[in-house]
Write an enzyme that holds these catalytic residues in place. Sequence first.
Site, mmCIF file in Angstrom:
data_model
loop_
_atom_site.group_PDB
_atom_site.id
_atom_site.type_symbol
_atom_site.label_atom_id
_atom_site.label_comp_id
_atom_site.label_asym_id
_atom_site.label_seq_id
_atom_site.Cartn_x
_atom_site.Cartn_y
_atom_site.Cartn_z
ATOM 1 N N ASP A 426 0.855 -1.185 0.000
ATOM 2 C CA ASP A 426 0.000 0.000 0.000
ATOM 3 C C ASP A 426 0.894 1.240 0.000
ATOM 4 O OD1 ASP A 426 -1.798 2.030 0.332
ATOM 5 O OD2 ASP A 426 -2.652 1.291 2.220
ATOM 6 N N GLY A 470 9.104 1.183 2.582
ATOM 7 C CA GLY A 470 7.658 1.181 2.425
ATOM 8 C C GLY A 470 6.970 -0.141 2.672
ATOM 9 N N ASP A 472 4.880 -3.061 4.452
ATOM 10 C CA ASP A 472 3.716 -2.859 5.332
ATOM 11 C C ASP A 472 2.932 -4.152 5.504
ATOM 12 O OD1 ASP A 472 2.371 -3.054 2.852
ATOM 13 O OD2 ASP A 472 2.329 -0.874 2.621
ATOM 14 N N HIS A 545 11.821 -1.051 27.378
ATOM 15 C CA HIS A 545 12.119 0.333 27.034
ATOM 16 C C HIS A 545 11.116 0.822 26.006
ATOM 17 C CE1 HIS A 545 14.648 -2.295 24.406
ATOM 18 N NE2 HIS A 545 14.076 -1.561 23.468
ATOM 19 N N ASP A 639 11.138 -8.878 23.569
ATOM 20 C CA ASP A 639 12.469 -8.357 23.314
ATOM 21 C C ASP A 639 13.278 -8.245 24.613
ATOM 22 O OD1 ASP A 639 14.319 -7.153 21.431
ATOM 23 O OD2 ASP A 639 13.916 -5.243 22.422
ATOM 24 N N GLU A 668 13.429 -13.408 23.999
ATOM 25 C CA GLU A 668 14.676 -13.160 23.287
ATOM 26 C C GLU A 668 15.829 -13.326 24.276
ATOM 27 O OE1 GLU A 668 17.412 -9.959 20.867
ATOM 28 O OE2 GLU A 668 16.041 -9.283 22.429
ATOM 29 N N HIS A 732 17.488 -10.546 12.248
ATOM 30 C CA HIS A 732 17.661 -9.117 11.982
ATOM 31 C C HIS A 732 18.740 -8.506 12.860
ATOM 32 C CE1 HIS A 732 14.984 -8.901 15.510
ATOM 33 N NE2 HIS A 732 15.448 -7.667 15.686
ATOM 34 N N ASP A 733 19.277 -9.283 13.814
ATOM 35 C CA ASP A 733 20.329 -8.796 14.697
ATOM 36 C C ASP A 733 21.697 -9.384 14.396
ATOM 37 O OD1 ASP A 733 18.974 -6.976 16.309
ATOM 38 O OD2 ASP A 733 18.228 -8.526 17.648
ATOM 39 N N ASP A 794 23.703 -5.508 10.765
ATOM 40 C CA ASP A 794 22.723 -4.424 10.663
ATOM 41 C C ASP A 794 23.389 -3.176 10.070
ATOM 42 O OD1 ASP A 794 20.732 -2.554 11.153
ATOM 43 O OD2 ASP A 794 21.090 -2.476 13.304
ATOM 44 N N ARG A 798 18.994 -6.599 6.833
ATOM 45 C CA ARG A 798 17.589 -6.193 6.743
ATOM 46 C C ARG A 798 17.271 -5.699 5.332
ATOM 47 N NH1 ARG A 798 17.469 -2.888 12.583
ATOM 48 N NH2 ARG A 798 18.278 -4.636 13.822
#
Length: 916
Positions: A426, A470, A472, A545, A639, A668, A732-733, A794, A798
């Site tokens: 979108d 973008g 989504d 956090h 997390d 995690e 992703h880490d 990173d 990603r």
Amino acid sequence: MKLWTLGLALALSAVGASAQAACTQAPLKGRDAYVRGSLNGWAADEAWRMAWRCDHYELIAAPKGEHQFKLADDDWSADADWGAEPGARARPVRAEGNALFLRGSPLEAQFDGTPKRFELRFAQGLTQPRFRMSDCQAKPPLGDTQLYLRGTMNNWAALDDYAFRWHCDAYVLNVDLKNRHDFKIGDAAWGKPSIVAANAAGEAATEAQGGNGNFQRSFQGEHTLTLRFDAQGRPALTIGPKTFSDGSDNKITDATALAVRFDSRSSEHKEPFGAQPKGTAFQFRVWADVPGLKAVTLVVERRELVGNQEKLEYHPLARVAMKPQPHGLGTRFEGEYRFDAIGVYGYWFEVETAQGRYALQNNKDSIYWTREKGSMGSAVIEALPENPKRIRRYRQTVHLPDLRVPDWASDIVYYYVFPERFRNGDKTNDPQPGRSKYQDHGVEVHGKWLERPFRPGDSGDAIHNNDFFGGDLAGLIDKLDDIRALGANALYLTPVFRAASNHKYDTGDYLQIDPGFGSNADFERLTREAARRGMRVIPDTSLNHVGSDSPYFDRFGNFGGKTGAFANGKPNPSSPYFDWFKFDLSKTDPNQQYQGWVGVGDLPELDKSSESWRRFAYKDDTSVTRTWQRRGAAGWRMDVAPWVPDDFWREWSAVVKQENRQALTVAETWFDASKYFLGDTFDSTMNYIFRNAVLDFAAGGKASSVYQSLELTRESYPAPMLQASMSLLSTHDQARALHAFGIANDPHTDPKVDPAKLAEAKQRLRLAVLFQMSFPGAPTVYYGDEVGVGGGDDPYNRATYPWPDEGGKPDLALRAEFQRLIALRHAHPVLRRGTLEAPLHLDDHLIALQRTLGTTQALVVLNNDRKPRTLRLTLPAGQRWADALAPGVGATVNAQSELTITVPPLFGRVLIHTTK
């Protein structure tokens, strides 16, 4: 979320500038040197044995009174009996040192009971010996504080492998490292008085002295780090060739002690095996097949592990005198202990022989990401240390009888998505430069879907995490059929709640989907559409956090500047969120007035003891936890779980299960997650131990070494938790799997990738996926791995998914192989729910495993060699095994009870047998 330690990286040019000579071999060639005199009856006493330290013999001791002594080997050999200049009387020890002579006179000194360093040096071989005695510091300058080397070599964790040891007048550490690393020195809790880092000139300094930056050093092999403090408390760090021997290589010669045996995985030594419910009575058996074993005591302790392994302590619980029984020519000692409360316990054995007392303990294997050493299994015996902290405990997990793990968890295959980079479904909700904001900065929007992510210094502006493509929820919904066709039946989404960054761990609104991802209605539609396809959705968030750019904190005034706890950069006591955070109003610098998670100001750390925060997070009927489960979430991934107190997780978990008994909770954690598997907090973890072991194996690592970390999890984790844990490869880490196999960049955006290297890397990825699909756990496919997406740390891990309509060229042959291996797992329940036994075979290249479920057995044989390997296993004669990857192909155990299996290079075989 990865723990990043931020700071200025400074090259260690001055540090270690003084060159140190290379180490030499001990000149006595297998014999030991001792201090022998009136202080020990002139005997070759083990307590007075000198250790060879690179280029000299050394002993640290604290004698008292007036004594005479000499330096000699065990037998007063003619070439190893040294004293002062010959004469009728003893000679005093001189401050500058003494020349030594064969068959010389005794040395003489008055000792006051403080530690002394005794040194014996030679010019070459056994020539020109010289003795020197010097004072040690009474105690280390930092007292009992344990210092660690913490940096990129160990993900900034405080691991035992990187623990400094106080030695007379300096902290010393041996390392074996390669490549460039950033690091600091500090204790397990990053206590400010303990931190030694680089100042602006690149010199070692405490934090109070301006030591705020990271050291940076290129290592090549073995080195010794030496840290000294002067009288004014100024540190000096030296790095050079390995020059220190910590005495760990001192060999035990006691034949009885060397014959003592215990194996935590053998029913002959311990019953029952592995993690067990509270109330279980364990039987322990220790024996030696030779005479001389006088006593064995089982020592049981309760482990206390707090935070990200910052606090690790064992507290005495029981000492059980084990009972002797005849055992061949030797003695067997038997004992029992019942664990009546849940927890993780430590145990070891104190052994006594005629020659001394020893610790029979866990081995020295390093476990990925884990501070404690030892993979369990066969015990190691060592001299009983003065400091009990140096003992390596076996660990015993004791859990609740009802573990509450959802039944469906054993059948999961995850598709793991970083939503901003998966699919733009979108374009009307895309972030807009000039309109969208990132804190008090603008945002960057990529013009092409297949561009590399921006990283300051390489591309884009100077701001981290503000570049967008973008992706989504609409794009995810559009591709649900593709994901289901791959074989996945669960979606794990990194955070989708409103936040300023592209990663969304800086939560801006816990109760709203980020506008760039869609709406709350889109999330509910995603969960409904997924359910129609037999899929579940597991969202991710941090309850540790929030974002500094959020209505709860509002540092930048983007949310009205009136109700945030730090509105417009100032503490706001009238805020309804003020007690969610901890403020230090004595500081004048705004950056110092609140606590950012691991020092990151963008992520204000929540006060988890705040009752109003707990009500908002999970207690209230409209809480974050209850709201999203009612909107369709099938569970949660939490997390940075170790930074949140255990009592918080116990209360939170009870709410999750109250909402839905079949909801799944995932922590995690990167290290051994046993403490979360007691039945009162989490069902599962992100299994980084599995990830590292499998990637190292598939990259060519020694199978028998890397597999030991997985044996630890088999023994420590309750079976339902092990089966539910996310079996990761890429995340992703961390760098993607192809990066671990030698492909530095994403092949879809880097035209310079070597085709031959890429082909081999993809074959190694196939091997890793086969390991994933045949091992206990929930296999987890990180979006794009299945079509050859690569990338390093990173943000390059990603990257966007290479959709053909965006100009991408996904590797469909690789996707088909993922699909085939996932289908293999779905087709055979034994691969999902079967028990896992100890390996049938381990060597440099092969791993052979057996899984059992009812009357069905599976043999999984994996080969990381570039050539085929043949393995012969002993099994019941006549058994017929079908090849699960090659229909119609099989193998039969011959009359000699031997099954011969040829395993293809960089791959494996899965054989299935069912008893009729």
